[in-house]
Design an enzyme around this catalytic site. Structure first.
Site, PDB file in Angstrom:
ATOM      1  N   ASN A   1       0.776  -1.148  -0.018  1.00 59.06           N
ATOM      2  CA  ASN A   1       0.060  -0.060  -0.118  1.00 59.06           C
ATOM      3  C   ASN A   1       0.676   1.325   0.157  1.00 59.06           C
ATOM      4  OD1 ASN A   1      -2.479   1.931   0.960  1.00 59.06           O
ATOM      5  ND2 ASN A   1      -1.083   1.900   2.336  1.00 59.06           N
ATOM      6  N   ALA A   2       1.978   1.150   0.563  1.00 58.64           N
ATOM      7  CA  ALA A   2       2.987   2.291   0.669  1.00 58.64           C
ATOM      8  C   ALA A   2       3.170   3.146  -0.655  1.00 58.64           C
ATOM      9  CB  ALA A   2       4.224   1.999   1.135  1.00 58.64           C
TER      10      ALA A   2
ATOM     11  N   ILE B   1       3.662   7.400  -2.506  1.00 60.32           N
ATOM     12  CA  ILE B   1       3.958   8.763  -2.433  1.00 60.32           C
ATOM     13  C   ILE B   1       3.568   9.488  -3.763  1.00 60.32           C
ATOM     14  CG2 ILE B   1       5.926   8.526  -0.392  1.00 60.32           C
ATOM     15  CD1 ILE B   1       7.918   9.299  -3.132  1.00 60.32           C
ATOM     16  N   THR B   2       3.250  10.825  -3.736  1.00 65.05           N
ATOM     17  CA  THR B   2       3.225  11.745  -4.953  1.00 65.05           C
ATOM     18  C   THR B   2       4.371  12.726  -4.959  1.00 65.05           C
ATOM     19  OG1 THR B   2       1.617  12.944  -3.834  1.00 65.05           O
ATOM     20  CG2 THR B   2       0.645  11.316  -5.064  1.00 65.05           C
TER      21      THR B   2
ATOM     22  N   TYR C   1       3.599   9.036 -11.111  1.00 65.18           N
ATOM     23  CA  TYR C   1       2.641   8.240 -10.420  1.00 65.18           C
ATOM     24  C   TYR C   1       1.923   7.108 -11.118  1.00 65.18           C
ATOM     25  CZ  TYR C   1      -1.020   7.593  -6.469  1.00 65.18           C
ATOM     26  OH  TYR C   1      -1.759   7.163  -5.934  1.00 65.18           O
TER      27      TYR C   1
ATOM     28  N   PRO D   1      -8.282   2.771  -5.963  1.00 63.54           N
ATOM     29  CA  PRO D   1      -8.895   3.528  -5.374  1.00 63.54           C
ATOM     30  C   PRO D   1      -9.153   4.476  -6.162  1.00 63.54           C
ATOM     31  CG  PRO D   1      -7.263   3.047  -3.884  1.00 63.54           C
ATOM     32  CD  PRO D   1      -6.986   2.315  -5.187  1.00 63.54           C
TER      33      PRO D   1
ATOM     34  N   TYR E   1     -10.564   8.861  -5.645  1.00 64.24           N
ATOM     35  CA  TYR E   1     -10.015   9.908  -4.716  1.00 64.24           C
ATOM     36  C   TYR E   1     -10.534   9.796  -3.358  1.00 64.24           C
ATOM     37  CZ  TYR E   1      -7.570  12.408  -8.615  1.00 64.24           C
ATOM     38  OH  TYR E   1      -6.798  12.829  -9.385  1.00 64.24           O
ATOM     39  N   ILE E   2      -9.738   9.522  -2.493  1.00 66.78           N
ATOM     40  CA  ILE E   2     -10.084   9.194  -1.159  1.00 66.78           C
ATOM     41  C   ILE E   2      -9.870  10.174  -0.197  1.00 66.78           C
ATOM     42  CG2 ILE E   2     -10.105   7.293   0.600  1.00 66.78           C
ATOM     43  CD1 ILE E   2     -11.147   6.470  -1.767  1.00 66.78           C
TER      44      ILE E   2
HETATM   45  N1  CAA Z   1      -6.111  19.280 -16.007  1.00 61.00           N
HETATM   46  C1  CAA Z   1      -5.995  20.234 -16.977  1.00 61.00           C
HETATM   47  N2  CAA Z   1      -5.122  21.438 -16.439  1.00 61.00           N
HETATM   48  C2  CAA Z   1      -4.807  21.415 -15.496  1.00 61.00           C
HETATM   49  C3  CAA Z   1      -4.978  20.605 -14.417  1.00 61.00           C
HETATM   50  C4  CAA Z   1      -5.807  19.220 -14.684  1.00 61.00           C
HETATM   51  N3  CAA Z   1      -6.426  18.307 -13.978  1.00 61.00           N
HETATM   52  N4  CAA Z   1      -4.471  20.705 -13.081  1.00 61.00           N
HETATM   53  C5  CAA Z   1      -3.891  21.891 -13.628  1.00 61.00           C
HETATM   54  N5  CAA Z   1      -4.114  22.289 -14.558  1.00 61.00           N
HETATM   55  C6  CAA Z   1      -3.671  23.489 -15.179  1.00 61.00           C
HETATM   56  C7  CAA Z   1      -3.735  24.796 -14.518  1.00 61.00           C
HETATM   57  O1  CAA Z   1      -5.218  25.171 -14.543  1.00 61.00           O
HETATM   58  C8  CAA Z   1      -2.786  25.693 -15.108  1.00 61.00           C
HETATM   59  O2  CAA Z   1      -3.082  26.164 -16.334  1.00 61.00           O
HETATM   60  P1  CAA Z   1      -2.732  27.537 -16.700  1.00 61.00           P
HETATM   61  O3  CAA Z   1      -1.167  27.662 -16.645  1.00 61.00           O
HETATM   62  O4  CAA Z   1      -3.229  27.906 -18.167  1.00 61.00           O
HETATM   63  O5  CAA Z   1      -3.422  28.509 -15.725  1.00 61.00           O
HETATM   64  C9  CAA Z   1      -1.513  24.492 -15.197  1.00 61.00           C
HETATM   65  O6  CAA Z   1      -2.058  23.245 -15.154  1.00 61.00           O
HETATM   66  C10 CAA Z   1      -0.758  24.316 -13.778  1.00 61.00           C
HETATM   67  O7  CAA Z   1       0.273  24.959 -14.498  1.00 61.00           O
HETATM   68  P2  CAA Z   1       1.213  25.340 -13.140  1.00 61.00           P
HETATM   69  O8  CAA Z   1       2.795  25.539 -13.973  1.00 61.00           O
HETATM   70  O9  CAA Z   1       0.892  26.414 -12.460  1.00 61.00           O
HETATM   71  O10 CAA Z   1       1.580  24.271 -12.299  1.00 61.00           O
HETATM   72  P3  CAA Z   1       2.216  24.068 -11.151  1.00 61.00           P
HETATM   73  O11 CAA Z   1       3.764  23.872 -11.608  1.00 61.00           O
HETATM   74  O12 CAA Z   1       1.919  25.055  -9.996  1.00 61.00           O
HETATM   75  O13 CAA Z   1       1.832  22.577 -10.509  1.00 61.00           O
HETATM   76  C11 CAA Z   1       0.055  20.975 -10.110  1.00 61.00           C
HETATM   77  C12 CAA Z   1       0.654  22.606 -10.306  1.00 61.00           C
HETATM   78  C13 CAA Z   1       1.035  20.362  -9.230  1.00 61.00           C
HETATM   79  C14 CAA Z   1      -0.185  20.547 -11.107  1.00 61.00           C
HETATM   80  C15 CAA Z   1      -1.282  21.114  -9.064  1.00 61.00           C
HETATM   81  O14 CAA Z   1      -2.236  21.799  -9.900  1.00 61.00           O
HETATM   82  C16 CAA Z   1      -1.821  19.825  -8.676  1.00 61.00           C
HETATM   83  O15 CAA Z   1      -1.211  19.350  -7.567  1.00 61.00           O
HETATM   84  N6  CAA Z   1      -2.567  19.292  -9.182  1.00 61.00           N
HETATM   85  C17 CAA Z   1      -3.155  17.947  -8.810  1.00 61.00           C
HETATM   86  C18 CAA Z   1      -2.714  16.778  -9.451  1.00 61.00           C
HETATM   87  C19 CAA Z   1      -3.618  15.500  -8.800  1.00 61.00           C
HETATM   88  O16 CAA Z   1      -4.898  15.477  -9.345  1.00 61.00           O
HETATM   89  N7  CAA Z   1      -2.843  14.864  -7.971  1.00 61.00           N
HETATM   90  C20 CAA Z   1      -3.779  13.533  -7.590  1.00 61.00           C
HETATM   91  C21 CAA Z   1      -3.230  13.614  -6.108  1.00 61.00           C
HETATM   92  S1  CAA Z   1      -4.189  12.378  -5.195  1.00 61.00           S
HETATM   93  C22 CAA Z   1      -3.460  11.103  -5.724  1.00 61.00           C
HETATM   94  O17 CAA Z   1      -2.704  10.716  -6.184  1.00 61.00           O
HETATM   95  C23 CAA Z   1      -4.200   9.636  -5.137  1.00 61.00           C
HETATM   96  C24 CAA Z   1      -4.872   8.810  -5.871  1.00 61.00           C
HETATM   97  O18 CAA Z   1      -4.377   7.758  -6.100  1.00 61.00           O
HETATM   98  C25 CAA Z   1      -6.134   9.385  -6.620  1.00 61.00           C
END
Ligand code: CAA
Length: 240
Positions: free
Chosen positions: A82-83, A85-86, A147, A177, A179-180
């Site tokens: 399960n371990a 990271i992102t 990831y 999973p 989004y939890i």
């Molecule tokens: N789809 C499309 N565009 C997206 C987006 C998405 N999901 N998320 C961000 N963007 C876009 C933003 O709108 C922005 O666009 P503009 O430049 O036109 O404004 C651009 O991407 C972001 O660019 P940045 O250069 O500002 O990005 P950043 O370097 O600051 O990074 C990020 C930001 C890390 C992407 C942050 O938005 C983030 O963390 N996003 C979430 C990613 C995600 O969903 N991760 C899942 C984590 S949970 C998990 O992983 C558990 C699991 O198993 C489900």
């Protein structure tokens, strides 16, 4: 006799719920953690579940840790990898370090966790390998090339292990999973998280216990013919 289950990353988030559920189901549980001593101590105090600290990205550490668990708790019948990271970043900004950290922990970490327990499972003709993958390994995700690669890789691991283990009474399955409500998802910027929730037909994040229930089924005797499969629990956000 009670079976023994090892849960990596088993003191927080989804892993904590899995450890608790397997204990409630009668398993002797050992939970690993990587760094948060305080959370691990509190977890043991609250649950009575023994914790072990090692880095799943390191094969020798994993092997030594697993040997300790087997000596102190019992031969491992159920292993829950399960371990994880992102290190999210859009691909044009993703560094080789962010790539390697996630690959080493989430993908090589599964190898390092399962490989040392596999010979014992083969000898004893029983085993349950359960790997926690992700919706993002199925559909890909913006800013998660690293990831998503590991979580898609998990599905290849269980499909291959299923074929290798079937005759030895070992099953290997994945849970994906969606989004939890855990720290990992809470770390996503609030605006992005709101937009994610709006894409979940269930209209909410999942609860860690909802994933633990899937694991409990796969760990049970009832699931003996379920092998090489994937259970998706994502509130209808994505279908394979
Ligand atoms: N789809 C499309 N565009 C997206 C987006 C998405 N999901 N998320 C961000 N963007 C876009 C933003 O709108 C922005 O666009 P503009 O430049 O036109 O404004 C651009 O991407 C972001 O660019 P940045 O250069 O500002 O990005 P950043 O370097 O600051 O990074 C990020 C930001 C890390 C992407 C942050 O938005 C983030 O963390 N996003 C979430 C990613 C995600 O969903 N991760 C899942 C984590 S949970 C998990 O992983 C558990 C699991 O198993 C489900």
């Amino acid at each position: 006799m009670a079976r023994t289950a090892l849960v990596t990353g088993g003191t927080r988030g989804i892993g904590e719920a899995i450890s608790n559920r397997l204990k409630a189901d009668g398993f002797n549980v050992a939970a690993t953690y990587a760094g948060n001593d305080e959370a691990a101590a509190k977890f043991t105090e609250d649950t009575g579940i023994k914790t072990y600290k090692w880095n799943v990205a390191d094969y020798e550490e994993s092997k030594a840790g697993i040997a300790r668990v087997e000596a102190e708790v019992g031969p491992i019948d159920v292993v829950v990898a399960n371990a994880g990271i992102t290190r999210d970043a859009p691909f044009h900004k993703m560094t080789p370090d962010q790539w390697h950290q996630v690959i080493d922990t989430n993908l090589t970490g599964v190898f390092n966790t399962v490989h040392p327990v596999w010979p014992g499972m083969r000898e004893r003709k029983f085993g349950r390998v359960i790997v926690i993958s992700s919706i993002n390994g199925q559909k890909g995700q913006f800013a998660q090339v690293n990831y998503a690669a590991t979580k898609a890789g998990d599905l290849g691991i269980v499909k291959s292990l299923a074929q290798e283990g079937a005759r030895a009474g070992i099953t290997a399955n994945a849970v994906c999973p969606g989004y939890i409500a855990t720290e990992m998802v809470m770390a996503v910027p609030e605006k992005v998280r709101e937009s994610i929730i709006s894409q979940i037909p269930a209209g909410r994040l999942g609860e860690p216990e909802e994933i633990a229930r899937c694991v409990a089924f796969l760990a049970s005797d009832d699931a003996g013919f379920v092998n090489g499969s994937t259970i998706s629990a994502n509130g209808a956000q994505f279908f394979v």
